[in-house]
Design a protein around this motif. Structure first.
Motif, PDB file in Angstrom:
ATOM      1  N   LYS A 151       0.107  -0.478  -5.029  1.00  0.00           N
ATOM      2  CA  LYS A 151      -1.011  -0.716  -4.105  1.00  0.00           C
ATOM      3  C   LYS A 151      -1.813  -1.898  -4.627  1.00  0.00           C
TER       4      LYS A 151
ATOM      5  N   CYS B  41      -4.725  -4.175  -8.674  1.00  0.00           N
ATOM      6  CA  CYS B  41      -3.349  -3.754  -8.434  1.00  0.00           C
ATOM      7  C   CYS B  41      -3.101  -2.441  -9.168  1.00  0.00           C
TER       8      CYS B  41
ATOM      9  N   HIS C 207     -13.548  -1.404  -5.019  1.00  0.00           N
ATOM     10  CA  HIS C 207     -14.018  -2.660  -4.421  1.00  0.00           C
ATOM     11  C   HIS C 207     -15.311  -2.455  -3.654  1.00  0.00           C
ATOM     12  N   ASN C 208     -15.345  -1.421  -2.832  1.00  0.00           N
ATOM     13  CA  ASN C 208     -16.552  -1.167  -2.035  1.00  0.00           C
ATOM     14  C   ASN C 208     -17.747  -0.844  -2.930  1.00  0.00           C
TER      15      ASN C 208
ATOM     16  N   ASN D 181       0.856  -1.190   0.000  1.00  0.00           N
ATOM     17  CA  ASN D 181       0.000   0.000   0.000  1.00  0.00           C
ATOM     18  C   ASN D 181       0.889   1.235   0.000  1.00  0.00           C
TER      19      ASN D 181
ATOM     20  N   THR E 274     -10.507  -8.606  -2.192  1.00  0.00           N
ATOM     21  CA  THR E 274     -11.780  -8.909  -1.535  1.00  0.00           C
ATOM     22  C   THR E 274     -12.102 -10.365  -1.797  1.00  0.00           C
TER      23      THR E 274
ATOM     24  N   ASP F 207      -9.201   4.905  -7.470  1.00  0.00           N
ATOM     25  CA  ASP F 207      -8.994   4.474  -6.086  1.00  0.00           C
ATOM     26  C   ASP F 207      -9.473   3.036  -5.928  1.00  0.00           C
ATOM     27  N   LEU F 208      -8.559   2.132  -5.586  1.00  0.00           N
ATOM     28  CA  LEU F 208      -8.896   0.707  -5.553  1.00  0.00           C
ATOM     29  C   LEU F 208      -9.868   0.368  -4.435  1.00  0.00           C
ATOM     30  N   ASN F 209      -9.675   0.960  -3.280  1.00  0.00           N
ATOM     31  CA  ASN F 209     -10.562   0.679  -2.156  1.00  0.00           C
ATOM     32  C   ASN F 209     -11.990   1.105  -2.479  1.00  0.00           C
TER      33      ASN F 209
ATOM     34  N   GLU G 181      -5.285  -4.344  -3.660  1.00  0.00           N
ATOM     35  CA  GLU G 181      -6.511  -4.488  -2.873  1.00  0.00           C
ATOM     36  C   GLU G 181      -7.130  -5.844  -3.198  1.00  0.00           C
TER      37      GLU G 181
END
Length: 387
Positions: free
Chosen positions: A174, A382, A357-358, A169, A178, A352-354, A176
């Motif tokens: 970075k 990635c 995913h969300n 990160n 799930t 933004d990867l986060n 992420e």
């Protein structure tokens, strides 16, 4: 006459009880029951049907010319509680009596009988043996469930141990991830492995099948992958060895779809092999490449019929997006798939990867409505910034 008959009944009861206590196999228990009715209780004609797993099974008969094994009882017999109800439904002219054997209001068996000297005793004896067999079955099912839960816990611990504990990160790299297993353990796998200061490997996999067998096969696959990556960074060699191990572990009956790629910061290149997995995405400047070059699924053929790798050069700022097909094959209440088109609309402008995913999970949950997820879902993304 009365003492003789009482002695016969006591002998019959003793024989059946001893057989139950000695844990005699079910088929042998029915055989003892049959000859007890014939020899000790002087029953001339009978047939016994037992209900198991919502199906009626013929178990014992004698004294008639009818092939009772070929007689099929349907759901009309499931809740019949007395002779008159059954006689209205069944035309078994060979018998005088049709007796339901009950346990806690459930019909466990139907006993068809000719005239007997002591109907009450025969019914009681039949009830003893049927309830005993039902209890034995329930005990076996509990033991099987307990064994399954132990296997489940082992598989879960092994899987958790093999998944990466932390993911990079930083501004440069970075990652992420799930992971939503359909059961307590799943058949999906993802990984990140730092090979050197300038190289790292990422991978996504999905095993055929569900539950403990799939999880154990994938756990073995994970462990083999860890060993191979620390021995070589040659993607073709890794894939060939993984295929061999999967073929031997799964006996050629199970297969794994697999994607693995290595990024080299020094070369600014991403090399990958797609092994029968759904095409994954490499995104740059809001455009994406479909990563679909490679070979077939692992574990089905040994050796693999073909294998190729692909390398994408001049990569300094990009996003890799990987997933398993549980994501795109999620259905809504109208029986529509989430599909690749919806996914591509969401990832094309990803930054933004986060958040990606969300947002993706929120959209997926809203899309499926009241439906449950039908498969494991893995998402691995990635972001590389290598100016």
């Amino acid at each position: 006459m009365a003492p003789d008959r009482r002695d016969l009944q006591l002998n019959a009861l003793l024989g059946i009880t001893q057989a139950i206590n000695n844990n005699v196999p079910e088929n042998d228990l029915f055989r003892i029951y049959k000859f007890t009715l014939l020899g000790d209780l002087k029953v001339k004609k009978m047939a016994l049907f037992v209900r198991h797993k919502e199906q009626w099974e013929h178990r014992v008969d004698f004294g008639t010319m009818v092939k009772w094994k070929d007689v099929k009882l349907d759901e009309r017999f499931d809740n019949l509680k007395n002779d008159e109800q059954i006689k209205e439904q069944v035309g078994f002219e060979a018998f005088e009596w049709v007796i339901p054997i009950l346990h806690k209001e459930d019909v466990l068996a139907l006993l068809f009988l000719d005239e007997v000297e002591d109907l009450t005793f025969v019914k009681a004896l039949t009830n003893i043996i049927i309830v005993a067999i039902e209890n034995k079955r329930m005990a076996r099912e509990r033991q099987a469930q307990e064994a399954y839960q132990r296997e489940l816990e082992i598989a879960k611990k092994v899987q958790n141990f093999l998944f990466p504990k932390t993911l990079p990160n930083s501004n440069r790299l970075k990652i992420e991830a799930t992971y939503l297993p359909h059961h307590n353990v799943g058949g999906d796998y993802y990984d990140y492995v730092k090979i050197s200061e300038t190289k790292f490997l990422i991978c996504v996999a999905d095993v055929s099948g569900k539950g403990v067998p799939a999880a154990l096969l994938m756990s073995n696959f994970q462990a083999t992958m860890k060993v191979l990556v620390h021995r070589t960074s040659d993607l073709k060699e890794i894939v060939k060895e993984l295929n061999k191990a999967t073929f031997e572990s799964g006996n050629g009956e199970h297969f794994i779809t697999f994607f693995l790629g290595i990024y080299d910061f020094k070369e600014r290149a991403f090399e990958y092999i797609n092994c029968g997995h759904n095409p994954l995405y490499l995104i740059r400047e809001q455009q994406f490449d479909m990563l679909d070059k490679g070979t077939t699924v692992l574990g089905m053929f040994e050796p693999l019929p073909f294998i190729e790798s692909d390398k994408i050069h001049n990569l300094s700022d990009f996003i890799f997006f990987g997933y398993t097909d549980g994501l795109t094959e999620t259905f809504n209440e109208q029986n529509e798939q989430f599909g690749e088109a919806r996914l591509e609309q969401m990832i094309c402008h990803a930054d933004d990867l986060n958040y990606l995913h969300n947002n993706l999970l929120q959209e997926l949950t809203a899309f499926k409505g009241k439906n449950a997820f039908a498969d494991d879902i893995t998402i691995l993304s990635c972001r590389v910034f290598n100016p």
